[in-house]
Design a protein around this motif. Structure first.
Motif, mmCIF file in Angstrom:
data_model
loop_
_atom_site.group_PDB
_atom_site.id
_atom_site.type_symbol
_atom_site.label_atom_id
_atom_site.label_comp_id
_atom_site.label_asym_id
_atom_site.label_seq_id
_atom_site.Cartn_x
_atom_site.Cartn_y
_atom_site.Cartn_z
ATOM 1 N N GLU A 26 0.552 -1.242 -0.037
ATOM 2 C CA GLU A 26 -0.158 -0.409 -0.343
ATOM 3 C C GLU A 26 0.904 1.198 -0.050
ATOM 4 O O GLU A 26 2.284 1.059 0.327
ATOM 5 N N CYS A 27 0.098 2.409 -0.407
ATOM 6 C CA CYS A 27 0.991 3.355 -0.582
ATOM 7 C C CYS A 27 0.689 4.758 -0.408
ATOM 8 O O CYS A 27 -1.322 4.208 -0.065
ATOM 9 N N GLY A 28 0.778 5.965 0.039
ATOM 10 C CA GLY A 28 0.060 7.020 0.071
ATOM 11 C C GLY A 28 1.048 7.970 0.137
ATOM 12 O O GLY A 28 2.325 7.801 0.537
ATOM 13 N N GLU A 29 0.599 9.585 0.134
ATOM 14 C CA GLU A 29 1.362 10.618 -0.415
ATOM 15 C C GLU A 29 1.348 11.299 1.308
ATOM 16 O O GLU A 29 0.405 11.510 1.971
ATOM 17 N N ALA A 30 2.369 11.902 1.772
ATOM 18 C CA ALA A 30 2.774 12.821 3.121
ATOM 19 C C ALA A 30 3.661 13.452 3.066
ATOM 20 O O ALA A 30 4.414 13.067 2.739
ATOM 21 N N SER A 63 6.368 0.143 19.120
ATOM 22 C CA SER A 63 5.626 1.255 19.208
ATOM 23 C C SER A 63 5.201 2.649 18.042
ATOM 24 O O SER A 63 4.595 3.574 18.876
ATOM 25 N N GLY A 64 5.191 1.794 16.942
ATOM 26 C CA GLY A 64 4.591 2.750 15.695
ATOM 27 C C GLY A 64 5.720 3.496 14.931
ATOM 28 O O GLY A 64 5.570 4.205 14.162
ATOM 29 N N ARG A 65 7.784 3.231 16.451
ATOM 30 C CA ARG A 65 8.220 4.358 15.695
ATOM 31 C C ARG A 65 9.050 3.180 14.654
ATOM 32 O O ARG A 65 9.099 2.307 14.105
ATOM 33 N N LEU A 66 9.791 4.889 13.864
ATOM 34 C CA LEU A 66 10.117 3.812 12.349
ATOM 35 C C LEU A 66 11.995 4.258 13.146
ATOM 36 O O LEU A 66 12.573 5.076 13.147
ATOM 37 N N PRO A 80 0.103 9.907 9.274
ATOM 38 C CA PRO A 80 -0.617 9.465 8.884
ATOM 39 C C PRO A 80 -0.991 9.173 7.248
ATOM 40 O O PRO A 80 -0.994 10.555 6.758
ATOM 41 N N VAL A 81 -1.110 8.389 6.597
ATOM 42 C CA VAL A 81 -1.444 8.217 5.393
ATOM 43 C C VAL A 81 -2.617 8.058 5.054
ATOM 44 O O VAL A 81 -3.191 6.978 5.464
ATOM 45 N N ALA A 82 -2.949 7.842 3.999
ATOM 46 C CA ALA A 82 -4.396 7.532 3.201
ATOM 47 C C ALA A 82 -4.143 6.249 2.224
ATOM 48 O O ALA A 82 -3.128 6.546 1.158
ATOM 49 N N TRP A 83 -4.279 4.763 3.023
ATOM 50 C CA TRP A 83 -3.612 3.962 2.932
ATOM 51 C C TRP A 83 -4.104 4.016 1.028
ATOM 52 O O TRP A 83 -5.439 3.652 1.806
ATOM 53 N N ARG A 84 -3.810 3.388 0.130
ATOM 54 C CA ARG A 84 -4.232 2.535 -0.971
ATOM 55 C C ARG A 84 -2.723 2.001 -2.236
ATOM 56 O O ARG A 84 -2.185 1.881 -1.178
ATOM 57 N N PRO A 85 -3.779 0.352 -2.232
ATOM 58 C CA PRO A 85 -3.453 -0.520 -2.549
ATOM 59 C C PRO A 85 -2.468 0.387 -4.076
ATOM 60 O O PRO A 85 -3.041 1.008 -4.517
#
Lengths: 241, 209
Positions: A26-30, A63-66, A80-85
């Protein structure tokens, strides 16, 4: 829950095309970046990810950290990203056709001597010779012929048997007429010359020894008959007077 | 349908109608129609056509018209039929007469063919065959004629070529008995026997190497 993420600049988004068919991506722009995540892993996926230029990979901690593989300390969190395939955002398209090559050098079409024997199927002669023959010839010798006459009183007679008259006997190859004993060079197929001269189904082009050519359209031919020959002769006689 | 209309239809479409009335009055337009037929035919002859003989042309037109009437009116008395079809040509045989008569009689082979289809032993067929024998220029292609004489027109170059054209078109090898005709047919075929195999074989025209 995804355990990895990656990002790449928007400008390089198309580089992700190689990943398009991996399931679950999945991907999205931020913030001007394209973020990518997946819930699968594997050697092939890792290798493909590694091949994408400019792609920065992260491990997503519980923890959600990268955490970057080049760092021991986790850093930012996944925005926060609007994930789409990924395969919905990267759609395949047909490749743009390559531009036709630019012809910088053209080969001239010429007539050259040929050793290939071919029966004549046309005759270029004078109007007076043709009408003198046609007005007295047996019908059976005219039945298969058609003729056209030019303003300078040259008659082109198509068909067989070719009338026994002085003139230039010609070979007819799909509407390309050449004097007997000659062939065109370069030796392309007749259909290529028909395209070159924009010939219709029954049009012909006469290639002359001196390098000129003349296109004669099918509607300029008439079926050979005594009356047609007489009418043509009288038309020219009236024009001359 | 008057005789002039009959001739126009014959020349233009080949499909004609005839009146059941056996009247001999000739309408005034026949001469003009025959002149036009002469003009068109002349354009298609090899070289110069012989002179036009109006009386012979009118006679042959009437004869053909009667022949067509007898073809469709089957109950006519045989005597009337014979008398009507035996009217002699008003001018003697000559290239001009034969040419002029041919303007209408060129359709005689088709009439004989149709008459034979109705009844081959019919008095009409017998009378038409007599006409065909007397006018060989017009009767090329008719089966069952004995040797015909071409003396009246063979010396005329245009009619000789017309005769040869018909012999080749109808493949009538029965007309090759005359040496002048055979020679003219050979010349027409030249080195191209494939133009008419039937006639070429009869004349033993050699095939080109």
């Amino acid at each position: 829950m995804s355990n990895w993420a990656a990002c790449i600049t928007v400008a390089d988004f198309a580089e992700l095309a190689a990943l398009r068919l991996f399931p679950g991506l999945e991907c999205g722009e931020a913030n001007g970046m394209i973020w990518l995540r997946g819930n699968a892993s594997g050697e092939e996926l890792d290798r493909t990810l590694a091949k994408v230029p400019g792609l920065e990979r992260f491990e997503v901690l519980e923890s959600g950290r990268l955490k970057s593989p080049h760092s021991r300390i986790p850093g930012e969190t996944l925005p926060p990203v609007a994930w789409r395939p990924l395969k919905e955002l990267l759609l395949p398209a047909l490749p743009t056709a390559a531009m036709a090559g630019e012809t910088r050098q053209k080969l001239a079409l010429t007539l050259v001597r040929s050793g290939v024997e071919q029966p004549p199927a046309a005759l270029l002669t004078t109007l007076s010779a043709w009408t003198g023959f046609a007005e007295r010839a047996p019908v059976i010798r005219l039945d298969g012929l058609a003729f056209a006459v030019s303003d300078d009183q040259q008659a082109l007679v198509l068909g067989k048997p070719v009338p026994p008259l002085p003139g230039i006997r010609m070979v007819n190859q799909s509407g390309i007429l050449t004097p007997c004993g000659f062939a065109w060079s370069p030796p392309v197929e007749p259909v290529a010359l028909k395209d070159l001269f924009a010939l219709g189904p029954n049009d012909v082009v006469v290639l002359a020894e001196e390098g000129t050519h003349q296109v004669i359209r099918s509607e300029q031919f008439v079926r050979a008959s005594r009356s047609a020959a007489r009418a043509t002769r009288e038309e020219f006689n009236a024009h001359d007077r | 349908m008057s005789l002039s209309h009959f001739l126009v239809a014959l020349a233009e479409t080949g499909q004609v109608a005839v009146s059941p009335e056996f009247v001999e009055d000739e309408d005034g337009d026949v001469g003009a129609v025959l002149l036009e037929m002469d003009r068109v035919t002349r354009l298609n002859l090899a070289g110069s056509a012989p002179e036009f003989v109006p009386d012979a042309a009118s006679w042959s037109a009437r004869l053909l018209y009667r022949g067509c009437q007898f073809l469709v009116c089957r109950d006519v008395d045989g005597g009337i039929l014979t008398t009507a079809l035996q009217e002699p040509c008003p001018t003697a045989h000559s290239p001009g007469t034969d040419y002029s008569a041919d303007l209408a009689l060129q359709y005689l082979p088709d009439l004989i063919h149709m008459a034979r289809q109705v009844a081959s032993g019919d008095p009409l067929v017998q009378q038409l065959l007599i006409i065909a024998r007397e006018w060989p220029l017009s009767s090329v292609g008719v089966r069952g004629l004995e040797a015909v004489s071409v003396e009246s027109f063979i010396s005329d170059a245009a009619l000789r070529q017309l005769y040869v054209d018909r012999v080749l078109a109808r493949e009538d090898v029965s007309r090759l008995g005359d040496s002048r005709v055979a020679q003219a047919v050979r010349e027409a075929l030249g080195a191209f026997p494939e133009l008419c195999h039937t006639v070429a074989e009869q004349l033993e025209v050699p095939t080109a190497p």
